[in-house]
Design a protein around this motif. Structure first.
Motif, PDB file in Angstrom:
ATOM      1  N   UNK A 186       0.808  -1.226   0.000  1.00 52.70           N
ATOM      2  CA  UNK A 186       0.000   0.000   0.000  1.00 52.70           C
ATOM      3  C   UNK A 186       0.838   1.271   0.000  1.00 52.70           C
ATOM      4  N   UNK A 187       2.000   1.231   0.668  1.00 53.48           N
ATOM      5  CA  UNK A 187       2.863   2.407   0.684  1.00 53.48           C
ATOM      6  C   UNK A 187       3.348   2.745  -0.720  1.00 53.48           C
ATOM      7  N   UNK A 188       3.664   1.699  -1.493  1.00 53.35           N
ATOM      8  CA  UNK A 188       4.094   1.941  -2.860  1.00 53.35           C
ATOM      9  C   UNK A 188       2.994   2.590  -3.698  1.00 53.35           C
ATOM     10  N   UNK A 189       1.769   2.130  -3.483  1.00 55.25           N
ATOM     11  CA  UNK A 189       0.633   2.723  -4.206  1.00 55.25           C
ATOM     12  C   UNK A 189       0.403   4.168  -3.785  1.00 55.25           C
ATOM     13  N   UNK A 190       0.505   4.397  -2.463  1.00 55.81           N
ATOM     14  CA  UNK A 190       0.303   5.760  -1.964  1.00 55.81           C
ATOM     15  C   UNK A 190       1.366   6.701  -2.509  1.00 55.81           C
ATOM     16  N   UNK A 191       2.621   6.216  -2.540  1.00 54.27           N
ATOM     17  CA  UNK A 191       3.703   7.072  -3.038  1.00 54.27           C
ATOM     18  C   UNK A 191       3.505   7.383  -4.523  1.00 54.27           C
ATOM     19  N   UNK A 192       3.126   6.363  -5.290  1.00 54.02           N
ATOM     20  CA  UNK A 192       2.915   6.596  -6.705  1.00 54.02           C
ATOM     21  C   UNK A 192       1.781   7.582  -6.961  1.00 54.02           C
ATOM     22  N   UNK A 193       0.712   7.437  -6.186  1.00 50.23           N
ATOM     23  CA  UNK A 193      -0.406   8.365  -6.324  1.00 50.23           C
ATOM     24  C   UNK A 193      -0.001   9.781  -5.933  1.00 50.23           C
ATOM     25  N   UNK A 194       0.783   9.890  -4.829  1.00 46.91           N
ATOM     26  CA  UNK A 194       1.223  11.203  -4.363  1.00 46.91           C
ATOM     27  C   UNK A 194       2.122  11.874  -5.393  1.00 46.91           C
ATOM     28  N   UNK A 195       2.976  11.093  -6.046  1.00 51.38           N
ATOM     29  CA  UNK A 195       3.855  11.668  -7.071  1.00 51.38           C
ATOM     30  C   UNK A 195       3.044  12.168  -8.272  1.00 51.38           C
ATOM     31  N   UNK A 196       1.995  11.413  -8.648  1.00 50.01           N
ATOM     32  CA  UNK A 196       1.151  11.838  -9.776  1.00 50.01           C
ATOM     33  C   UNK A 196       0.443  13.150  -9.440  1.00 50.01           C
ATOM     34  N   UNK A 197      -0.069  13.199  -8.175  1.00 50.87           N
ATOM     35  CA  UNK A 197      -0.745  14.423  -7.754  1.00 50.87           C
ATOM     36  C   UNK A 197       0.228  15.592  -7.716  1.00 50.87           C
ATOM     37  N   UNK A 198       1.455  15.347  -7.175  1.00 50.45           N
ATOM     38  CA  UNK A 198       2.469  16.404  -7.064  1.00 50.45           C
ATOM     39  C   UNK A 198       2.874  16.919  -8.446  1.00 50.45           C
ATOM     40  N   UNK A 199       3.066  15.976  -9.373  1.00 49.23           N
ATOM     41  CA  UNK A 199       3.515  16.389 -10.709  1.00 49.23           C
ATOM     42  C   UNK A 199       2.430  17.166 -11.467  1.00 49.23           C
ATOM     43  N   UNK A 200       1.166  16.990 -11.062  1.00 51.03           N
ATOM     44  CA  UNK A 200       0.088  17.699 -11.733  1.00 51.03           C
ATOM     45  C   UNK A 200      -0.233  19.039 -11.113  1.00 51.03           C
ATOM     46  N   UNK A 201       0.541  19.455 -10.121  1.00 50.65           N
ATOM     47  CA  UNK A 201       0.301  20.732  -9.432  1.00 50.65           C
ATOM     48  C   UNK A 201       1.459  21.672  -9.720  1.00 50.65           C
ATOM     49  N   UNK A 202       1.139  22.903  -9.933  1.00 55.90           N
ATOM     50  CA  UNK A 202       2.169  23.927 -10.152  1.00 55.90           C
ATOM     51  C   UNK A 202       2.999  24.080  -8.885  1.00 55.90           C
ATOM     52  N   UNK A 203       4.321  24.203  -9.055  1.00 53.39           N
ATOM     53  CA  UNK A 203       5.215  24.315  -7.894  1.00 53.39           C
ATOM     54  C   UNK A 203       4.936  25.553  -7.056  1.00 53.39           C
ATOM     55  N   UNK A 204       4.297  26.543  -7.640  1.00 54.56           N
ATOM     56  CA  UNK A 204       3.977  27.765  -6.897  1.00 54.56           C
ATOM     57  C   UNK A 204       2.715  27.588  -6.038  1.00 54.56           C
ATOM     58  N   UNK A 205       1.980  26.550  -6.339  1.00 50.45           N
ATOM     59  CA  UNK A 205       0.757  26.272  -5.575  1.00 50.45           C
ATOM     60  C   UNK A 205       1.129  25.674  -4.215  1.00 50.45           C
ATOM     61  N   UNK A 206       0.416  26.107  -3.157  1.00 48.05           N
ATOM     62  CA  UNK A 206       0.697  25.599  -1.808  1.00 48.05           C
ATOM     63  C   UNK A 206       0.422  24.108  -1.710  1.00 48.05           C
ATOM     64  N   UNK A 207      -0.491  23.597  -2.536  1.00 48.03           N
ATOM     65  CA  UNK A 207      -0.803  22.180  -2.492  1.00 48.03           C
ATOM     66  C   UNK A 207       0.395  21.315  -2.946  1.00 48.03           C
ATOM     67  N   UNK A 208       1.283  21.908  -3.755  1.00 45.02           N
ATOM     68  CA  UNK A 208       2.488  21.187  -4.181  1.00 45.02           C
ATOM     69  C   UNK A 208       3.357  20.841  -2.963  1.00 45.02           C
ATOM     70  N   UNK A 209       3.456  21.792  -2.045  1.00 43.53           N
ATOM     71  CA  UNK A 209       4.248  21.552  -0.818  1.00 43.53           C
ATOM     72  C   UNK A 209       3.638  20.427  -0.008  1.00 43.53           C
ATOM     73  N   UNK A 210       2.306  20.362   0.091  1.00 40.66           N
ATOM     74  CA  UNK A 210       1.648  19.292   0.838  1.00 40.66           C
ATOM     75  C   UNK A 210       1.885  17.936   0.172  1.00 40.66           C
ATOM     76  N   UNK A 211       1.834  17.941  -1.168  1.00 45.91           N
ATOM     77  CA  UNK A 211       2.098  16.689  -1.886  1.00 45.91           C
ATOM     78  C   UNK A 211       3.540  16.233  -1.673  1.00 45.91           C
TER      79      UNK A 211
END
Length: 368
Positions: free
Chosen positions: A165-190
């Protein structure tokens, strides 16, 4: 000849001289005084026997006989009735010297025998105490082994269930992070989510290291090579923490039995543990010393030190003094060293740094 013997000998000779002088300087008409003087001779004779056993008693008696005999021969000629009594007194001097010396000698022999018995009992007591300490140490090792065994079984089951499950969570988190602009605060949370997943994965990896038994290697390991690689791996972290790492050169590289990667992991845990307790700078000295058929490796740091009451507890799994620690680093290191027939111990006092000592059996009959 020690001073005490000289003093005792001088006392005996002085008493003999004084009593003899009283005999020769006192008129024979004062026979009642001579009767007293004759009895006074027993004092140095008895002292000689008590202080110097048989040889001292007989020597003093013979000395008294020699100095007293002329007095009997020349000064008591006009008292023929008393000569026999005085000659018997001389004989009695030697008998008393002999008996006193024999008794004193027997007493001293018994005293030496008792002292020897006491020393043997003390040695036996020390041996029993040492064996008791060994039994307590073995008992503690068995308790720790039981805890590690139970932890290993638990870790083996948990790690496999958690890691997927950790591998799945990490992969999902990376997809979410890569789809967010680095200037967005949500990028830091990802990004935080990815880092926390990595940290959990590290904890699971430690669990697996516990669950996976360390096989005792039968091949030779150049231990200096393992130490050099560990210093190289931790050099950057040391620079970041302003910590100086010194590896003392060795004139004769040593070989030990085991697995190179296992030793690197164990030594890496010790160095990283030292770096973590010195975030504001310090010093780590690593040195080796051969002692008979074993090799001792010293990891000395200038950190805050460890209280004596915690010296045994720090090797227990999950025990840690850091809020972000898992409490498995030193436990894993202890298990690796122990599984290769070695011993891991610590010497430390609060405020004076800590020295972790790794003792490993040398690879018999060979050198690097």
């Amino acid at each position: 000849m020690n001073r005490q013997v000289i003093i005792k000998s001088a006392i005996i000779i002085l008493l003999v001289v004084i009593i003899t002088a009283l005999h020769y300087l006192t008129s024979t008409t004062l026979h009642q005084f001579h009767d007293i003087y004759r009895r006074l001779y027993y004092i140095p004779i008895i002292l000689g026997g008590l202080w110097f056993t048989l040889g001292g008693g007989l020597s003093t008696a013979v000395l008294v006989s020699i100095v007293y005999a002329p007095h009997v021969l020349f000064q008591w000629q006009h008292w023929p009735g008393t000569e026999l009594e005085q000659y018997l007194e001389i004989l009695l001097y030697n008998v008393i010297g002999l008996l006193t010396g024999l008794l004193s000698q027997r007493e001293q022999r018994q005293k030496k025998r008792y002292q020897k018995t006491s020393e043997q009992l003390e040695k036996s007591y020390d041996k029993l105490r040492h064996q008791a300490d060994q039994l307590l140490e073995i008992e503690e090792q068995l308790r720790r082994a039981d805890r590690l065994s139970a932890l290993g079984e638990l870790s083996a089951g948990m790690a496999h269930e958690i890691r997927n499950p950790l591998g799945s969570i990490r992969g999902t988190a990376e997809i979410i992070r890569d789809g967010i602009d680095k200037k967005d605060k949500r990028y830091e949370f990802a990004e935080i989510l990815v880092k926390e997943v990595d940290r959990l994965d590290g904890v699971v990896r430690d669990f697996l290291n516990f669950a996976r038994p360390s096989a005792v290697g039968q091949s030779s390991v150049p231990i200096c090579e393992a130490l050099t690689e560990v210093v190289t791996l931790t050099r950057q972290q040391a620079i970041k923490n302003n910590v100086e790492i010194n590896l003392a050169p060795v004139t004769r590289p040593a070989l030990v039995a085991g697995d190179l990667e296992h030793y690197k992991q164990a030594f890496l845990n010790l160095v990283l543990n030292a770096l973590q307790v010195m975030p504001d700078g310090g010093k780590i000295d690593i040195s080796c010393a051969e002692t008979g058929e074993s090799l001792k490796i010293f990891f000395n740091d200038s950190g805050p030190g460890i209280p004596v009451e915690l010296h045994d507890r720090i090797f227990n799994p999950f025990y840690t003094t850091r809020s972000d620690g898992t409490g498995l680093g030193l436990a894993i290191t202890h298990r690796i060293i122990d599984s290769n027939g070695g011993k891991l111990s610590v010497e430390s006092l609060p405020g004076r740094g800590a020295t972790f000592i790794v003792e490993l059996p040398l690879w018999k009959g060979r050198e690097a």
